[in-house]
Design a protein around this motif. Structure first.
Motif, PDB file in Angstrom:
ATOM      1  N   VAL A   1     -81.143 -90.663  37.810  1.00 30.10           N
ATOM      2  CA  VAL A   1     -80.604 -90.766  39.173  1.00 30.10           C
ATOM      3  C   VAL A   1     -80.955 -92.161  39.708  1.00 30.10           C
ATOM      4  O   VAL A   1     -82.098 -92.609  39.620  1.00 30.10           O
ATOM      5  N   ASP A   2     -79.949 -92.856  40.275  1.00 23.17           N
ATOM      6  CA  ASP A   2     -80.134 -94.231  40.745  1.00 23.17           C
ATOM      7  C   ASP A   2     -80.064 -94.311  42.261  1.00 23.17           C
ATOM      8  O   ASP A   2     -79.277 -93.615  42.903  1.00 23.17           O
ATOM      9  N   VAL A   3     -80.876 -95.209  42.819  1.00 29.26           N
ATOM     10  CA  VAL A   3     -80.734 -95.613  44.207  1.00 29.26           C
ATOM     11  C   VAL A   3     -80.901 -97.122  44.243  1.00 29.26           C
ATOM     12  O   VAL A   3     -81.795 -97.674  43.583  1.00 29.26           O
ATOM     13  N   ASP A   4     -80.025 -97.794  44.962  1.00 25.66           N
ATOM     14  CA  ASP A   4     -80.055 -99.258  45.070  1.00 25.66           C
ATOM     15  C   ASP A   4     -79.763 -99.595  46.528  1.00 25.66           C
ATOM     16  O   ASP A   4     -78.623 -99.476  46.983  1.00 25.66           O
ATOM     17  N   ARG A   5     -80.819 -99.976  47.261  1.00 25.42           N
ATOM     18  CA  ARG A   5     -80.664-100.218  48.684  1.00 25.42           C
ATOM     19  C   ARG A   5     -81.470-101.441  49.117  1.00 25.42           C
ATOM     20  O   ARG A   5     -82.391-101.878  48.408  1.00 25.42           O
ATOM     21  N   ARG A   6     -81.136-101.942  50.289  1.00 26.25           N
ATOM     22  CA  ARG A   6     -81.930-102.980  50.934  1.00 26.25           C
ATOM     23  C   ARG A   6     -83.097-102.316  51.658  1.00 26.25           C
ATOM     24  O   ARG A   6     -82.920-101.341  52.385  1.00 26.25           O
ATOM     25  N   MET A   7     -84.285-102.838  51.443  1.00 24.91           N
ATOM     26  CA  MET A   7     -85.447-102.353  52.173  1.00 24.91           C
ATOM     27  C   MET A   7     -85.449-102.941  53.578  1.00 24.91           C
ATOM     28  O   MET A   7     -84.961-104.050  53.795  1.00 24.91           O
ATOM     29  N   ARG A   8     -86.016-102.215  54.505  1.00 31.48           N
ATOM     30  CA  ARG A   8     -86.045-102.695  55.884  1.00 31.48           C
ATOM     31  C   ARG A   8     -86.991-103.884  56.048  1.00 31.48           C
ATOM     32  O   ARG A   8     -86.797-104.704  56.948  1.00 31.48           O
ATOM     33  N   ARG A   9     -87.994-103.976  55.187  1.00 33.58           N
ATOM     34  CA  ARG A   9     -88.939-105.088  55.263  1.00 33.58           C
ATOM     35  C   ARG A   9     -88.997-105.787  53.904  1.00 33.58           C
ATOM     36  O   ARG A   9     -88.896-105.152  52.852  1.00 33.58           O
ATOM     37  N   GLN A  10     -89.177-107.088  53.936  1.00 36.85           N
ATOM     38  CA  GLN A  10     -89.169-107.887  52.720  1.00 36.85           C
ATOM     39  C   GLN A  10     -90.522-107.842  52.016  1.00 36.85           C
ATOM     40  O   GLN A  10     -91.568-107.669  52.636  1.00 36.85           O
ATOM     41  N   VAL A  11     -90.482-107.996  50.705  1.00 37.89           N
ATOM     42  CA  VAL A  11     -91.694-108.129  49.894  1.00 37.89           C
ATOM     43  C   VAL A  11     -91.702-109.518  49.274  1.00 37.89           C
ATOM     44  O   VAL A  11     -90.681-110.226  49.257  1.00 37.89           O
TER      45      VAL A  11
ATOM     46  N   TRP B   1     -93.495 -82.703  37.090  1.00 35.67           N
ATOM     47  CA  TRP B   1     -92.178 -82.137  36.775  1.00 35.67           C
ATOM     48  C   TRP B   1     -91.139 -83.202  37.089  1.00 35.67           C
ATOM     49  O   TRP B   1     -90.781 -83.419  38.272  1.00 35.67           O
ATOM     50  N   PRO B   2     -90.619 -83.894  36.081  1.00 37.55           N
ATOM     51  CA  PRO B   2     -89.697 -85.004  36.345  1.00 37.55           C
ATOM     52  C   PRO B   2     -88.449 -84.590  37.106  1.00 37.55           C
ATOM     53  O   PRO B   2     -87.863 -85.401  37.823  1.00 37.55           O
ATOM     54  N   GLY B   3     -88.055 -83.329  36.995  1.00 38.43           N
ATOM     55  CA  GLY B   3     -86.890 -82.877  37.742  1.00 38.43           C
ATOM     56  C   GLY B   3     -87.092 -82.972  39.243  1.00 38.43           C
ATOM     57  O   GLY B   3     -86.145 -83.242  39.993  1.00 38.43           O
ATOM     58  N   LEU B   4     -88.336 -82.778  39.698  1.00 35.05           N
ATOM     59  CA  LEU B   4     -88.620 -82.917  41.123  1.00 35.05           C
ATOM     60  C   LEU B   4     -88.488 -84.372  41.564  1.00 35.05           C
ATOM     61  O   LEU B   4     -88.030 -84.661  42.671  1.00 35.05           O
ATOM     62  N   VAL B   5     -88.884 -85.288  40.683  1.00 37.28           N
ATOM     63  CA  VAL B   5     -88.735 -86.711  40.985  1.00 37.28           C
ATOM     64  C   VAL B   5     -87.254 -87.070  41.076  1.00 37.28           C
ATOM     65  O   VAL B   5     -86.835 -87.816  41.962  1.00 37.28           O
ATOM     66  N   ASP B   6     -86.446 -86.514  40.172  1.00 32.09           N
ATOM     67  CA  ASP B   6     -84.998 -86.731  40.241  1.00 32.09           C
ATOM     68  C   ASP B   6     -84.454 -86.318  41.611  1.00 32.09           C
ATOM     69  O   ASP B   6     -83.654 -87.043  42.226  1.00 32.09           O
ATOM     70  N   LEU B   7     -84.891 -85.160  42.103  1.00 32.47           N
ATOM     71  CA  LEU B   7     -84.401 -84.666  43.386  1.00 32.47           C
ATOM     72  C   LEU B   7     -84.848 -85.564  44.532  1.00 32.47           C
ATOM     73  O   LEU B   7     -84.087 -85.818  45.472  1.00 32.47           O
ATOM     74  N   GLY B   8     -86.084 -86.060  44.465  1.00 31.23           N
ATOM     75  CA  GLY B   8     -86.559 -86.958  45.504  1.00 31.23           C
ATOM     76  C   GLY B   8     -85.790 -88.262  45.541  1.00 31.23           C
ATOM     77  O   GLY B   8     -85.443 -88.770  46.620  1.00 31.23           O
ATOM     78  N   VAL B   9     -85.495 -88.828  44.366  1.00 26.25           N
ATOM     79  CA  VAL B   9     -84.719 -90.065  44.314  1.00 26.25           C
ATOM     80  C   VAL B   9     -83.288 -89.806  44.767  1.00 26.25           C
ATOM     81  O   VAL B   9     -82.671 -90.640  45.458  1.00 26.25           O
ATOM     82  N   ARG B  10     -82.742 -88.640  44.430  1.00 30.30           N
ATOM     83  CA  ARG B  10     -81.387 -88.302  44.887  1.00 30.30           C
ATOM     84  C   ARG B  10     -81.342 -88.223  46.411  1.00 30.30           C
ATOM     85  O   ARG B  10     -80.377 -88.683  47.043  1.00 30.30           O
ATOM     86  N   SER B  11     -82.386 -87.688  47.010  1.00 31.90           N
ATOM     87  CA  SER B  11     -82.451 -87.645  48.467  1.00 31.90           C
ATOM     88  C   SER B  11     -82.463 -89.054  49.057  1.00 31.90           C
ATOM     89  O   SER B  11     -81.787 -89.335  50.051  1.00 31.90           O
ATOM     90  N   ALA B  12     -83.226 -89.970  48.417  1.00 31.64           N
ATOM     91  CA  ALA B  12     -83.274 -91.365  48.888  1.00 31.64           C
ATOM     92  C   ALA B  12     -81.933 -92.054  48.729  1.00 31.64           C
ATOM     93  O   ALA B  12     -81.576 -92.938  49.516  1.00 31.64           O
ATOM     94  N   ALA B  13     -81.177 -91.675  47.685  1.00 31.01           N
ATOM     95  CA  ALA B  13     -79.860 -92.272  47.476  1.00 31.01           C
ATOM     96  C   ALA B  13     -78.861 -91.789  48.520  1.00 31.01           C
ATOM     97  O   ALA B  13     -77.957 -92.529  48.931  1.00 31.01           O
ATOM     98  N   ARG B  14     -79.015 -90.561  48.974  1.00 32.84           N
ATOM     99  CA  ARG B  14     -78.053 -89.986  49.917  1.00 32.84           C
ATOM    100  C   ARG B  14     -78.365 -90.335  51.366  1.00 32.84           C
ATOM    101  O   ARG B  14     -77.455 -90.426  52.191  1.00 32.84           O
ATOM    102  N   HIS B  15     -79.645 -90.501  51.681  1.00 35.19           N
ATOM    103  CA  HIS B  15     -80.050 -90.632  53.074  1.00 35.19           C
ATOM    104  C   HIS B  15     -80.911 -91.880  53.265  1.00 35.19           C
ATOM    105  O   HIS B  15     -81.962 -92.025  52.637  1.00 35.19           O
TER     106      HIS B  15
END
Length: 372
Positions: A88-98, A331-345
């Motif tokens: 599962v992929d998420v590619d976004r701009r962060m609100r603060r720079q690193v 449980w890597p499946g839980l990590v998949d769900l968390g990243v999917r949430s970040a991709a959607r919202h």
């Protein structure tokens, strides 16, 4: 009557945690006698991902550091690409720079500035610590009212405190080097996770000078890890990367941190097992915990109790959440769900970034992807 110690605070280790401790002690009491001791000459390399979150820079600025000088020459980044174990992929701009600044550069700049603030420095490899009713001594050479151990994952000070060894499942092993940045990754921080050897991931963090800090880390959980196996996993996850100056290092995760001891000897940063178990981030923890240790040092024999209270107040909820995430991440499946949430919202992504890079707490938005 015992003679006064030579130093009010002696800090073992002159990296981010040690420099923050020294700066805070001097900010609270400008006439304090503060000594930094390190076995290395600076500049020196330190295996690390080199990423410095905005929140870490905020803390350094509060301590009196000139942040533009610390990061000069290394451009800001605000884009993060994250791939979960299941793809599962998420590619976004962060609100603060690193910023991505090699530790060879960053730590020397920190040390130079804290010396300008009034600290002293001695090159010395500490081997033995003795605590007495009124002070503590390092190798019978340096005497101080309080000692702060900021000497990393293999801390001599930690061993003196009797802290247990890093427990399997709560320490990661990482290998990193510098590679020509892959063209498609020149302006993005990449973290890509592996389902084959989970929990594990590879990263590519561009420095802005045509190079990237690339590496691979894996939680040590009883299975043997080899350099060749880790490099093979790195190349599989980051095809085309050709890292040089490879160095390995251990990451003691905050989920297995020891209890802060009572008395005049404190631990900060990696020595206190303050590494984020989700991301491996340690510089924010190092700066914040170092500053809290520097503040607690004013309490002398009561420094340990004061430091515990400060850590609990400042990081208690975050560290509790990090331990929960560390347990769930098995449980890597839980990590998949968390990243999917970040991709959607967008909000879930922002919460995840703050949780992984600073002191964020578990939020309903982060957990939304885990719900039916």
């Amino acid at each position: 009557m015992a003679a006064d110690p030579d130093w009010d605070v002696a800090v073992v280790g002159a990296g981010p945690a040690g420099c923050a401790a020294a700066a805070q002690a001097l900010q609270d009491r400008p006439d304090a006698r503060v000594l930094l001791v390190d076995r290395a000459n600076f500049p020196r390399d330190k295996p690390c991902g080199d990423g410095v979150a905005a929140e870490a820079l905020d803390e350094l600025e509060r301590l009196g550091f000139d942040v533009p000088r610390l990061v000069d020459g290394y451009p800001p980044l605000d884009r993060l690409r994250l791939t979960s174990p299941g793809g599962v992929d998420v590619d976004r701009r962060m609100r603060r720079q690193v910023r991505v600044v090699p530790r060879e550069v960053f730590d020397e700049r920190l040390l130079r500035q804290v010396l300008e603030l009034g600290a002293s420095f001695q090159r010395h490899g500490v081997r033995r610590i003795e605590t007495r009713p009124d002070d503590a001594t390092l190798d019978g050479r340096f005497t101080a009212r309080v000692v702060v151990g900021a000497d990393g994952a293999e801390s001599v000070v930690r061993r003196h405190c009797g802290a247990e060894r890093h427990r399997a499942g709560h320490v990661a092993l990482a290998i990193r080097g510098y590679s020509a940045v892959l063209p498609e990754l020149s302006e993005v921080q990449l973290i890509t996770m592996s389902a084959k050897r989970w929990p594990a991931y590879a990263w590519s963090f561009p420095l802005g000078d045509g190079r990237a800090n690339v590496g691979y880390g894996e939680v040590v959980d009883g299975q043997p890890l080899s350099r060749s196996g880790m490099l093979s996993a790195l190349h599989e996850l980051l095809p085309g990367a050709a890292p040089r100056r490879l160095r390995a290092h251990r990451l003691p995760l905050s989920s297995g941190r020891p209890r802060v001891p009572d008395g005049r000897v404190l631990l900060a940063g990696d020595a206190q097992s303050l590494v984020n178990p989700l991301t491996g981030e340690g510089i924010y923890y190092a700066v914040l915990s170092g500053a809290l240790a520097g503040r607690a040092a004013a309490h002398g024999a009561g420094a340990g109790a004061a430091y515990r209270a400060l850590l609990r107040r400042r990081l208690g909820r975050h560290l509790s959440g990090a331990s929960t995430v560390h347990a769930l991440s098995r449980w890597p499946g839980l990590v998949d769900l968390g990243v999917r949430s970040a991709a959607r919202h967008r909000g879930a992504f922002d919460d995840l970034v703050r949780f992984g890079l600073a002191d964020g707490t578990l939020t309903a938005r982060m957990l939304a992807g885990l719900l039916p």
